[in-house]
Design a protein around this motif. Structure first.
Motif, mmCIF file in Angstrom:
data_model
loop_
_atom_site.group_PDB
_atom_site.id
_atom_site.type_symbol
_atom_site.label_atom_id
_atom_site.label_comp_id
_atom_site.label_asym_id
_atom_site.label_seq_id
_atom_site.Cartn_x
_atom_site.Cartn_y
_atom_site.Cartn_z
ATOM 1 N N ASN A 104 -50.955 81.962 -5.716
ATOM 2 C CA ASN A 104 -50.733 82.786 -6.897
ATOM 3 C C ASN A 104 -51.389 84.148 -6.683
ATOM 4 O O ASN A 104 -52.619 84.252 -6.626
ATOM 5 C CB ASN A 104 -51.331 82.104 -8.127
ATOM 6 C CG ASN A 104 -50.945 82.809 -9.411
ATOM 7 O OD1 ASN A 104 -50.890 84.035 -9.465
ATOM 8 N ND2 ASN A 104 -50.685 82.038 -10.452
ATOM 9 N N GLU A 108 -51.858 86.687 -8.632
ATOM 10 C CA GLU A 108 -52.757 87.089 -9.704
ATOM 11 C C GLU A 108 -54.116 86.425 -9.564
ATOM 12 O O GLU A 108 -55.161 87.069 -9.744
ATOM 13 C CB GLU A 108 -52.145 86.749 -11.067
ATOM 14 C CG GLU A 108 -50.933 87.587 -11.445
ATOM 15 C CD GLU A 108 -49.645 87.021 -10.884
ATOM 16 O OE1 GLU A 108 -49.714 85.996 -10.156
ATOM 17 O OE2 GLU A 108 -48.572 87.595 -11.155
ATOM 18 N N MET A 168 -49.420 94.050 -11.061
ATOM 19 C CA MET A 168 -48.858 92.700 -11.070
ATOM 20 C C MET A 168 -48.521 92.252 -12.486
ATOM 21 O O MET A 168 -47.456 91.671 -12.740
ATOM 22 C CB MET A 168 -49.846 91.717 -10.438
ATOM 23 C CG MET A 168 -50.009 91.859 -8.946
ATOM 24 S SD MET A 168 -51.168 90.632 -8.286
ATOM 25 C CE MET A 168 -51.143 91.062 -6.546
ATOM 26 N N ALA A 169 -49.435 92.530 -13.417
ATOM 27 C CA ALA A 169 -49.191 92.152 -14.816
ATOM 28 C C ALA A 169 -47.991 92.903 -15.374
ATOM 29 O O ALA A 169 -47.183 92.341 -16.120
ATOM 30 C CB ALA A 169 -50.440 92.431 -15.654
ATOM 31 N N ARG A 178 -45.392 94.113 -13.618
ATOM 32 C CA ARG A 178 -44.168 93.564 -13.019
ATOM 33 C C ARG A 178 -43.802 92.222 -13.650
ATOM 34 O O ARG A 178 -42.621 91.951 -13.898
ATOM 35 C CB ARG A 178 -44.347 93.403 -11.503
ATOM 36 C CG ARG A 178 -44.328 94.712 -10.737
ATOM 37 C CD ARG A 178 -44.125 94.458 -9.254
ATOM 38 N NE ARG A 178 -45.214 93.683 -8.688
ATOM 39 C CZ ARG A 178 -46.289 94.222 -8.125
ATOM 40 N NH1 ARG A 178 -46.433 95.542 -8.085
ATOM 41 N NH2 ARG A 178 -47.233 93.458 -7.608
ATOM 42 N N LYS A 179 -44.807 91.391 -13.911
ATOM 43 C CA LYS A 179 -44.550 90.090 -14.529
ATOM 44 C C LYS A 179 -43.981 90.271 -15.935
ATOM 45 O O LYS A 179 -43.004 89.603 -16.319
ATOM 46 C CB LYS A 179 -45.841 89.278 -14.590
ATOM 47 C CG LYS A 179 -45.669 87.898 -15.189
ATOM 48 C CD LYS A 179 -46.984 87.141 -15.197
ATOM 49 C CE LYS A 179 -46.819 85.748 -15.803
ATOM 50 N NZ LYS A 179 -48.112 85.015 -15.845
ATOM 51 N N SER A 199 -40.402 91.517 -15.755
ATOM 52 C CA SER A 199 -39.488 90.444 -15.369
ATOM 53 C C SER A 199 -39.202 89.526 -16.554
ATOM 54 O O SER A 199 -38.046 89.137 -16.786
ATOM 55 C CB SER A 199 -40.094 89.648 -14.209
ATOM 56 O OG SER A 199 -39.253 88.576 -13.835
ATOM 57 N N GLU A 200 -40.235 89.206 -17.320
ATOM 58 C CA GLU A 200 -40.055 88.339 -18.492
ATOM 59 C C GLU A 200 -39.210 89.050 -19.550
ATOM 60 O O GLU A 200 -38.355 88.426 -20.197
ATOM 61 C CB GLU A 200 -41.422 87.960 -19.065
ATOM 62 C CG GLU A 200 -42.239 87.055 -18.157
ATOM 63 C CD GLU A 200 -43.646 86.838 -18.676
ATOM 64 O OE1 GLU A 200 -44.051 87.552 -19.619
ATOM 65 O OE2 GLU A 200 -44.346 85.957 -18.145
#
Length: 216
Positions: A8, A10, A95-96, A98-99, A102-103
């Motif tokens: 992971n 993150e 990263m947060a 991009r996540k 995506s959501e």
């Protein structure tokens, strides 16, 4: 030793941040001790100079220079750790982001699909409604209005749903590309952005009535 390491990203970045923060605390504590040592050796050197203790002065100055050099090295290391923590925090934020994007894009795609599905259901109901209102018009003239409404729905709603779905997917692409906000606006936020209708323009000019007096 663990056979499997966490994949992971993150968690890996957070682990590195925690390790860097722990290292910063350790170096900061060593720097604080070193600064105290500099103060002690400086005081000792002054005392030896005042008392004429040349041997003690030499020893105190040697210890002072060593403590000062160590403090410079520790401050440099601390600056490097701070830069590393900044880089890691930036990577974590990316990263947060991009996540979240995506959501958000997935949620928009689901909304577009649901809109298409409900549009088909609505079209089916409109067809059935039009069929029955068309039969009712010759019997009851008042059915003409709802019959016309059903016809408008059949001709306009499918195109409108397709247009909205296309625009939704375009917005999802913009979210992923970073050109649109990562979060979806709340319904109340969207309604607040709609401007209130302007008051109707008064095309008439009203003048006060002037009384007229007849002179006899």
């Amino acid at each position: 030793m663990a056979l499997f390491k966490s994949s992971n990203p993150e968690k890996v970045v957070q682990r590195d941040i925690d390790a860097a923060n722990a290292n910063r605390e350790r170096v900061s504590a060593r720097l604080a001790d070193c600064d105290q040592a500099v103060t002690r050796h400086l005081t000792s050197a002054k005392d030896c100079a005042l008392s004429g203790d040349e041997a003690g002065l030499d020893a105190a100055q040697t210890s002072l220079r060593a403590a000062q050099d160590r403090a410079v090295t520790l401050r440099s290391a601390l600056s490097e750790i701070d830069r590393k923590i900044t880089d890691l925090e930036h990577a974590k934020a990316e990263m947060a982001d991009r996540k979240l994007r995506s959501e958000t894009a997935a949620e928009i795609e689901l909304l577009a699909r649901k809109l298409g599905e409900i549009g088909l259901e609505f079209n089916s109901v409109a067809e059935r409604l039009s069929e029955h209102t068309h039969r009712a018009v010759p019997i009851v003239y008042e059915a003409l209005g709802i019959n016309n409404f059903a016809k408008v729905c059949l001709s306009e709603v499918p195109q409108a749903v397709e247009l909205v779905s296309t625009m939704l997917r375009a917005h999802a692409d913009a979210v992923l590309a970073g050109t649109a906000p990562a979060k979806l606006p709340l319904p109340e936020e969207a309604s607040a952005e709609v401007p209130a209708p302007a008051p109707p323009e008064d095309r008439y000019r009203y003048l006060p009535i002037q009384p007229k007096f007849l002179v006899g």
